[in-house]
Scaffold this motif. Structure first.
Motif, PDB file in Angstrom:
ATOM      1  N   LYS A   7       0.841  -1.200   0.000  1.00  0.00           N
ATOM      2  CA  LYS A   7       0.000   0.000   0.000  1.00  0.00           C
ATOM      3  C   LYS A   7       0.874   1.248   0.000  1.00  0.00           C
ATOM      4  N   GLU A   8       0.220   2.396  -0.188  1.00  0.00           N
ATOM      5  CA  GLU A   8       0.944   3.664  -0.144  1.00  0.00           C
ATOM      6  C   GLU A   8       1.471   3.917   1.267  1.00  0.00           C
ATOM      7  N   LEU A   9       2.527   4.747   1.362  1.00  0.00           N
ATOM      8  CA  LEU A   9       3.173   5.008   2.648  1.00  0.00           C
ATOM      9  C   LEU A   9       2.187   5.560   3.676  1.00  0.00           C
ATOM     10  N   GLU A  10       1.243   6.418   3.239  1.00  0.00           N
ATOM     11  CA  GLU A  10       0.308   7.054   4.171  1.00  0.00           C
ATOM     12  C   GLU A  10      -0.485   6.020   4.978  1.00  0.00           C
ATOM     13  N   TYR A  11      -0.725   4.882   4.384  1.00  0.00           N
ATOM     14  CA  TYR A  11      -1.478   3.830   5.084  1.00  0.00           C
ATOM     15  C   TYR A  11      -0.718   3.355   6.327  1.00  0.00           C
ATOM     16  N   TYR A  12       0.600   3.215   6.206  1.00  0.00           N
ATOM     17  CA  TYR A  12       1.410   2.676   7.305  1.00  0.00           C
ATOM     18  C   TYR A  12       1.755   3.733   8.355  1.00  0.00           C
ATOM     19  N   LEU A  13       1.468   5.003   8.046  1.00  0.00           N
ATOM     20  CA  LEU A  13       1.759   6.068   9.010  1.00  0.00           C
ATOM     21  C   LEU A  13       0.660   6.204  10.053  1.00  0.00           C
ATOM     22  N   LYS A  14      -0.450   5.487   9.872  1.00  0.00           N
ATOM     23  CA  LYS A  14      -1.530   5.500  10.856  1.00  0.00           C
ATOM     24  C   LYS A  14      -1.248   4.445  11.923  1.00  0.00           C
ATOM     25  N   PRO A  15      -1.694   4.673  13.167  1.00  0.00           N
ATOM     26  CA  PRO A  15      -1.444   3.694  14.232  1.00  0.00           C
ATOM     27  C   PRO A  15      -2.083   2.340  13.922  1.00  0.00           C
ATOM     28  N   PHE A  16      -1.396   1.270  14.318  1.00  0.00           N
ATOM     29  CA  PHE A  16      -1.875  -0.108  14.239  1.00  0.00           C
ATOM     30  C   PHE A  16      -2.124  -0.570  12.800  1.00  0.00           C
ATOM     31  N   THR A  17      -1.325  -0.082  11.850  1.00  0.00           N
ATOM     32  CA  THR A  17      -1.412  -0.558  10.468  1.00  0.00           C
ATOM     33  C   THR A  17      -0.078  -1.157  10.066  1.00  0.00           C
ATOM     34  N   GLN A  18      -0.089  -2.308   9.396  1.00  0.00           N
ATOM     35  CA  GLN A  18       1.125  -2.969   8.950  1.00  0.00           C
ATOM     36  C   GLN A  18       0.766  -3.979   7.879  1.00  0.00           C
ATOM     37  N   GLU A  19       1.801  -4.562   7.244  1.00  0.00           N
ATOM     38  CA  GLU A  19       1.565  -5.598   6.252  1.00  0.00           C
ATOM     39  C   GLU A  19       0.927  -6.823   6.911  1.00  0.00           C
ATOM     40  N   LEU A  20      -0.018  -7.442   6.211  1.00  0.00           N
ATOM     41  CA  LEU A  20      -0.680  -8.624   6.765  1.00  0.00           C
ATOM     42  C   LEU A  20       0.308  -9.741   7.049  1.00  0.00           C
ATOM     43  N   SER A  21       1.369  -9.829   6.241  1.00  0.00           N
ATOM     44  CA  SER A  21       2.356 -10.898   6.404  1.00  0.00           C
ATOM     45  C   SER A  21       3.370 -10.587   7.497  1.00  0.00           C
ATOM     46  N   GLN A  22       3.313  -9.360   8.042  1.00  0.00           N
ATOM     47  CA  GLN A  22       4.308  -8.944   9.035  1.00  0.00           C
ATOM     48  C   GLN A  22       3.584  -8.630  10.335  1.00  0.00           C
ATOM     49  N   ARG A  23       3.522  -9.594  11.228  1.00  0.00           N
ATOM     50  CA  ARG A  23       2.795  -9.411  12.468  1.00  0.00           C
ATOM     51  C   ARG A  23       3.720  -9.234  13.655  1.00  0.00           C
ATOM     52  N   ASP A  24       5.011  -9.033  13.399  1.00  0.00           N
ATOM     53  CA  ASP A  24       5.968  -8.849  14.485  1.00  0.00           C
ATOM     54  C   ASP A  24       5.992  -7.384  14.889  1.00  0.00           C
ATOM     55  N   GLY A  25       5.096  -6.976  15.757  1.00  0.00           N
ATOM     56  CA  GLY A  25       4.989  -5.580  16.163  1.00  0.00           C
ATOM     57  C   GLY A  25       3.540  -5.166  16.236  1.00  0.00           C
ATOM     58  N   PHE A  26       3.333  -3.871  16.483  1.00  0.00           N
ATOM     59  CA  PHE A  26       1.960  -3.381  16.682  1.00  0.00           C
ATOM     60  C   PHE A  26       1.583  -2.279  15.694  1.00  0.00           C
ATOM     61  N   GLY A  27       2.461  -2.002  14.747  1.00  0.00           N
ATOM     62  CA  GLY A  27       2.143  -0.989  13.747  1.00  0.00           C
ATOM     63  C   GLY A  27       2.171   0.435  14.269  1.00  0.00           C
ATOM     64  N   LEU A  28       2.977   0.686  15.319  1.00  0.00           N
ATOM     65  CA  LEU A  28       3.069   2.031  15.882  1.00  0.00           C
ATOM     66  C   LEU A  28       4.385   2.733  15.513  1.00  0.00           C
ATOM     67  N   GLY A  29       5.353   1.988  15.044  1.00  0.00           N
ATOM     68  CA  GLY A  29       6.690   2.556  14.782  1.00  0.00           C
ATOM     69  C   GLY A  29       6.675   3.701  13.795  1.00  0.00           C
ATOM     70  N   LEU A  30       6.067   3.471  12.612  1.00  0.00           N
ATOM     71  CA  LEU A  30       6.033   4.523  11.594  1.00  0.00           C
ATOM     72  C   LEU A  30       5.114   5.666  11.994  1.00  0.00           C
ATOM     73  N   SER A  31       4.069   5.365  12.773  1.00  0.00           N
ATOM     74  CA  SER A  31       3.189   6.433  13.259  1.00  0.00           C
ATOM     75  C   SER A  31       3.960   7.389  14.157  1.00  0.00           C
ATOM     76  N   ILE A  32       4.841   6.849  15.001  1.00  0.00           N
ATOM     77  CA  ILE A  32       5.675   7.695  15.865  1.00  0.00           C
ATOM     78  C   ILE A  32       6.652   8.502  15.020  1.00  0.00           C
ATOM     79  N   VAL A  33       7.228   7.877  13.987  1.00  0.00           N
ATOM     80  CA  VAL A  33       8.146   8.596  13.078  1.00  0.00           C
ATOM     81  C   VAL A  33       7.417   9.772  12.423  1.00  0.00           C
TER      82      VAL A  33
END
Length: 401
Positions: free
Chosen positions: A344-370
């Motif tokens: 998906k586009e980068l903007e999708y991953y910048l929201k909290p709790f969003t990540q690739e379906l195949s990548q479940r190691d984490g909570f999807g907050l890293g890029l949101s903090i960035v």
């Protein structure tokens, strides 16, 4: 462009136009007055010239038109409006430039009359018109100065609003009037007080939640050590570790909404080293470091290092092969790893709790903090995929946002 600057430009245009119009009206009026006066006194001059050999009649004409004799030699600052040469003399009508007075000079053989005319009503009307034009200009200047004074609180209001938006929750506006600006100031103060109270309440709640969660997490981690089954022990330790990471990331994410940045100047190398120090890297060969340009950065070293640490951590987690590359060049820091392109586009991953379906190691907050950290600095984050590499670029130039 600011409102005050727009008003200044409008005033300048109005001022120039009013002066041009005033000058134009004055010239037209002066010409009209001069023509009327010249016509009037030319008739008188001709009457005197025709009776120049009859002194008594000339004196009666002078008395009739209330003319006064003046020194014929005093010709300073006189403008000649009319001059006609005759066989044995001349007729001249002159105007004293700075006094708006008219002088008739008649010469015939040895006879010479230099006569000053009485004040003219037309001249007085012209003076009144000039005074009115001057008053118009003066009133225009007063209106402009009054508008500047009236709008001057807007600078203070703008400054306090900017301070508040930058994290200074104590910013308030001094109310000095009961007009719309005063109403705006009071509304801002009320809003700021409400927001400050809400933020304080939320910070206290988050602090209490964090404190209350850390205690059972620590107890759980300690209790898991007593479990004999190794697989169960590792599972519980992973669960409690994830809870601890999630709690810390949530608190960090919310703190960014109200925290005021501690701005300082440091180098790109300092930022990279500070970011790496926040990671637990067992093998340093997993990161290839390339500092092509050790440029200067103005920002909060702690938060920027957190943002860069998150990018590096993601690159290490999701790289298809190591090492990853960390490069500094021309106000940009690049974090590069080999792997599949984001779906998906980068903007999708910048929201909290969003990540690739195949990548479940984490909570999807890293890029949101960035994203939050870069936005607070007016920096920007971009992404591209080239030749099998994911490239995240953190642009550390203030104009990049």
């Amino acid at each position: 462009m600011s409102i005050i600057r727009k008003i200044s430009i409008l005033f300048l245009i109005s001022f120039i136009l009013m002066n041009i119009i005033g000058f134009w009206i004055d010239n037209i009026n002066s010409k009209r007055v001069d023509d009327l006066i010249k016509e009037k006194y030319l008739k008188i001059s001709n009457e005197i010239f025709q009776n120049i050999d009859n002194r008594d009649k000339v004196e009666r004409i002078i008395s009739k038109y209330a003319l006064k004799r003046v020194d014929a030699l005093d010709k300073k600052n006189r403008e000649i409006l009319y001059y006609e040469k005759h066989t044995f003399g001349f007729i001249s009508i002159q105007k004293a430039s700075f006094e708006d007075e008219f002088v008739i000079e008649i010469n015939f053989l040895d006879e010479n009359y230099t006569l000053k005319t009485p004040d003219e009503e037309n001249i007085n009307d012209k003076l009144k018109l000039n005074i009115l034009i001057f008053l118009d200009v003066f009133v225009l200047i007063l209106i402009f100065l009054y508008l500047l004074k009236l709008l001057s609180p807007l600078k203070k209001i703008t400054k306090e609003i900017q301070n508040f938006s930058n994290g200074d929750m104590q910013s308030r506006i001094e109310v000095t009037s009961n007009d719309e600006i005063g109403t705006l100031s009071r509304a801002f103060n009320t809003m700021a007080a409400s927001i400050e109270e809400l933020i304080k309440t939320r910070e206290e709640l988050l602090r209490d939640i964090g404190h209350e969660l850390r205690t059972p997490i620590a107890k759980g981690k300690f209790a898991s050590l007593k479990i004999a089954d190794i697989s169960q022990k590792e599972l519980l330790q992973k669960i409690f570790s994830d809870l601890e990471i999630l709690t810390n990331e949530l608190i960090e994410l919310e703190k960014l909404n109200s925290t005021k940045l501690n701005i300082s100047t440091f180098s790109a190398e300092t930022l990279i080293l500070e970011s790496l120090s926040k990671l637990y890297i067992e093998d340093e060969s997993n990161i290839a470091l390339k500092i092509e340009d050790d440029f200067k950065i103005e920002g909060d070293l702690h938060y920027l290092s957190v943002a860069l640490k998150n990018l590096i951590d993601n690159a290490l987690k999701y790289a298809s092969e190591l090492p990853i590359t960390l490069k500094a060049s021309k106000q940009n820091i690049y974090v590069i790893n080999r792997g599949e392109k984001l779906s998906k586009e980068l903007e999708y991953y910048l929201k909290p709790f969003t990540q690739e379906l195949s990548q479940r190691d984490g909570f999807g907050l890293g890029l949101s903090i960035v994203k939050k950290i870069s936005d607070k600095h007016n920096f920007s984050l971009s992404y591209m995929h080239e030749e099998g590499e994911n490239i995240f670029c953190l642009n550390l130039s203030p104009s990049s946002a």
